[in-house]
Write a protein that holds these residues in place. Structure first.
Motif, mmCIF file in Angstrom:
data_model
loop_
_atom_site.group_PDB
_atom_site.id
_atom_site.type_symbol
_atom_site.label_atom_id
_atom_site.label_comp_id
_atom_site.label_asym_id
_atom_site.label_seq_id
_atom_site.Cartn_x
_atom_site.Cartn_y
_atom_site.Cartn_z
ATOM 1 N N GLY A 367 109.397 -25.735 34.123
ATOM 2 C CA GLY A 367 110.152 -26.762 34.834
ATOM 3 C C GLY A 367 111.377 -27.221 34.086
ATOM 4 N N ALA A 368 111.997 -26.349 33.302
ATOM 5 C CA ALA A 368 113.139 -26.728 32.474
ATOM 6 C C ALA A 368 114.373 -27.016 33.323
ATOM 7 C CB ALA A 368 113.447 -25.617 31.461
ATOM 8 N N GLY A 369 115.257 -27.855 32.787
ATOM 9 C CA GLY A 369 116.541 -28.134 33.410
ATOM 10 C C GLY A 369 117.651 -27.347 32.737
ATOM 11 N N TRP A 370 118.900 -27.670 33.111
ATOM 12 C CA TRP A 370 120.037 -26.920 32.577
ATOM 13 C C TRP A 370 120.169 -27.086 31.072
ATOM 14 C CZ3 TRP A 370 121.598 -23.133 35.257
ATOM 15 C CH2 TRP A 370 121.652 -23.194 36.657
ATOM 16 N N GLY A 371 119.769 -28.239 30.546
ATOM 17 C CA GLY A 371 119.881 -28.449 29.106
ATOM 18 C C GLY A 371 119.076 -27.456 28.296
ATOM 19 N N ALA A 372 117.919 -27.057 28.823
ATOM 20 C CA ALA A 372 117.045 -26.135 28.092
ATOM 21 C C ALA A 372 117.513 -24.690 28.168
ATOM 22 C CB ALA A 372 115.612 -26.238 28.619
ATOM 23 N N VAL A 373 118.364 -24.364 29.134
ATOM 24 C CA VAL A 373 118.827 -22.973 29.294
ATOM 25 C C VAL A 373 120.331 -22.871 29.044
ATOM 26 C CG1 VAL A 373 116.973 -22.384 30.898
ATOM 27 C CG2 VAL A 373 119.125 -23.270 31.796
ATOM 28 N N GLY A 374 120.919 -23.885 28.425
ATOM 29 C CA GLY A 374 122.360 -23.863 28.180
ATOM 30 C C GLY A 374 122.800 -22.689 27.329
ATOM 31 N N GLY A 375 122.011 -22.342 26.307
ATOM 32 C CA GLY A 375 122.368 -21.208 25.453
ATOM 33 C C GLY A 375 122.389 -19.903 26.213
ATOM 34 N N GLU A 376 121.381 -19.681 27.050
ATOM 35 C CA GLU A 376 121.334 -18.457 27.848
ATOM 36 C C GLU A 376 122.507 -18.383 28.829
ATOM 37 O OE1 GLU A 376 118.833 -20.414 27.290
ATOM 38 O OE2 GLU A 376 117.038 -19.272 26.657
#
Length: 401
Positions: A367-376
């Motif tokens: 359930g991650a948001g954009w903050g958790a996938v910013g690096g990808e």
């Protein structure tokens, strides 16, 4: 240098907008042509539907085994701050690769990280910094001194079910041994909450994001390279080049048609996972769709570049197979990257598909948001921009030869 009047600026804007309109109109016409041909070809349509079903069913029953752990990041939230909590942390830190106390010079199974709250531990798991967590409750030492049962909480990593099951097993072993030692017998003063959740994670939930990403990205890459080469082989490419549409429309139209097909297959995989295999999507479906689109963008340039250097469809498909075959196994689509040898783990970090799969698992399973996938997101956007900057001029030169 003359002064540009307001009327001249308006005319320039109109000319520029007219060029964009012609470019997009031509691209959508070419995409419509390709999709119409695809739908009319029954064999290709059947293969389009059967292939993801076959992959989902076949690969979903492949369960990689893991008998050894080494340096797995694991969070401990010690809310006890007493002797019992410290002893548990020490026991976990001293485990060897097989879940037993490590021998001198032997590697450790877990790399212990510390957080102050369960919420911080959950964020560490969500971001991929940890593969699970153990929450030691407050007053654990006091409860044990009064021989009052106490409950520890295990927080598994749904994005890696095999690792979660193995880690849960060794955590259960440590807790059981500590409980028997502290109670002086078989009494269970310590209980572990979350063990069933860790061992019953749906393996299809792990597989679905990987298969979705692989199907979408590889369909776009191979389809785009093969489509242009096919047009060249059957002689229709020349007709498209003399059509009253910008040549960039040819690239854009092919990319749109292949992207539509790839995203449709990805949606089919997700639907199969939900309906047949009980996959649950904890995050936003819009985020899933946008990450798949970003994955398509990151690989469109590769497909265009292969089509530019390949004069025949067979050559294009051979080159694409050479590129995609190692990606299938090194991107984490089928097997967790953490369980690969260290050298292959390093190589996987240079494969953009790995970042598509990682981001989809974070969104769908955690359930991650954009903050958790910013690096990808940043890595995929950069890779797509660089490959397109190289591929578009190369394609333009190739079709004018």
């Amino acid at each position: 240098m003359g002064v540009v009047t307001a009327d001249e600026r308006v005319r320039r804007i109109e000319r520029a907008s007219g060029r964009w309109v012609r470019l997009l109109r031509g691209a959508f016409e070419i995409a419509r042509k390709d999709l119409t041909e695809f739908v009319r070809d029954r064999m290709r349509l059947v293969s389009f539907i059967v292939m993801p079903i076959f992959m989902m069913v076949m690969t979903g029953y492949i369960f990689p085994s893991q008998t050894m752990l080494q340096n797995v990041p694991f969070v401990v939230v010690d809310q006890d701050r007493g002797i019992a909590g410290a002893q548990l942390v020490q026991a976990l830190a001293g485990l060897g690769p097989r879940g037993r106390p490590a021998q001198p010079g032997e590697a450790r199974a877990l790399r212990i990280l510390t957080e102050s709250t369960p919420e911080a531990a959950a964020r560490a798991i969500q971001s991929g910094r940890a593969r699970g967590a153990l929450v030691i409750p407050p007053d654990l030492t006091e409860h044990l001194m009064t021989r009052t049962p106490s409950t520890l909480t295990l927080m598994p990593d749904p994005a890696n079910p095999q690792m979660s099951a193995v880690v849960a097993g060794i955590i259960q072993g440590v807790v059981t041994a500590a409980s028997e030692r502290l109670s002086g017998g078989p009494a269970r003063l310590l209980q572990l909450k979350g063990l069933e959740q860790a061992t019953d994670i749906n393996y299809f939930s792990f597989m679905a994001p990987g298969i979705m990403a692989m199907v979408v990205v590889m369909a776009v890459m191979t389809g785009l390279a093969g489509a242009v080469s096919r047009e060249r082989e059957i002689g229709t490419l020349d007709g498209l080049l003399i059509a009253p549409v910008p040549r960039l429309s040819l690239i854009l139209g092919k990319a749109i048609s292949q992207s539509v097909r790839g995203l449709a297959q990805g949606a089919l995989v997700l639907l199969l996972g939900i309906v047949l295999f009980g996959v649950q999507v904890k995050g936003s479906l819009w985020m899933v769709a946008l990450m798949l689109l970003l994955g398509v963008f990151s690989f469109v340039g590769v497909g265009i570049l292969v089509s530019a250097i390949s004069t025949e469809q067979e050559t294009a498909l051979t080159v694409m197979m050479t590129l995609t075959f190692p990606m299938m196994f090194l991107s984490g689509a089928f097997f967790p990257v953490d369980q690969m040898p260290p050298v292959l783990q390093v190589i996987s970090r240079f494969i953009p598909l790995s970042y598509v799969i990682d981001s989809l698992r974070k969104i769908m399973l955690l359930g991650a948001g954009w903050g958790a996938v910013g690096g990808e997101v940043a890595i995929l956007a950069a890779f797509g921009a660089v490959t397109l900057a190289v591929a578009v001029p190369a394609f333009s030169r190739a079709i004018t030869r």
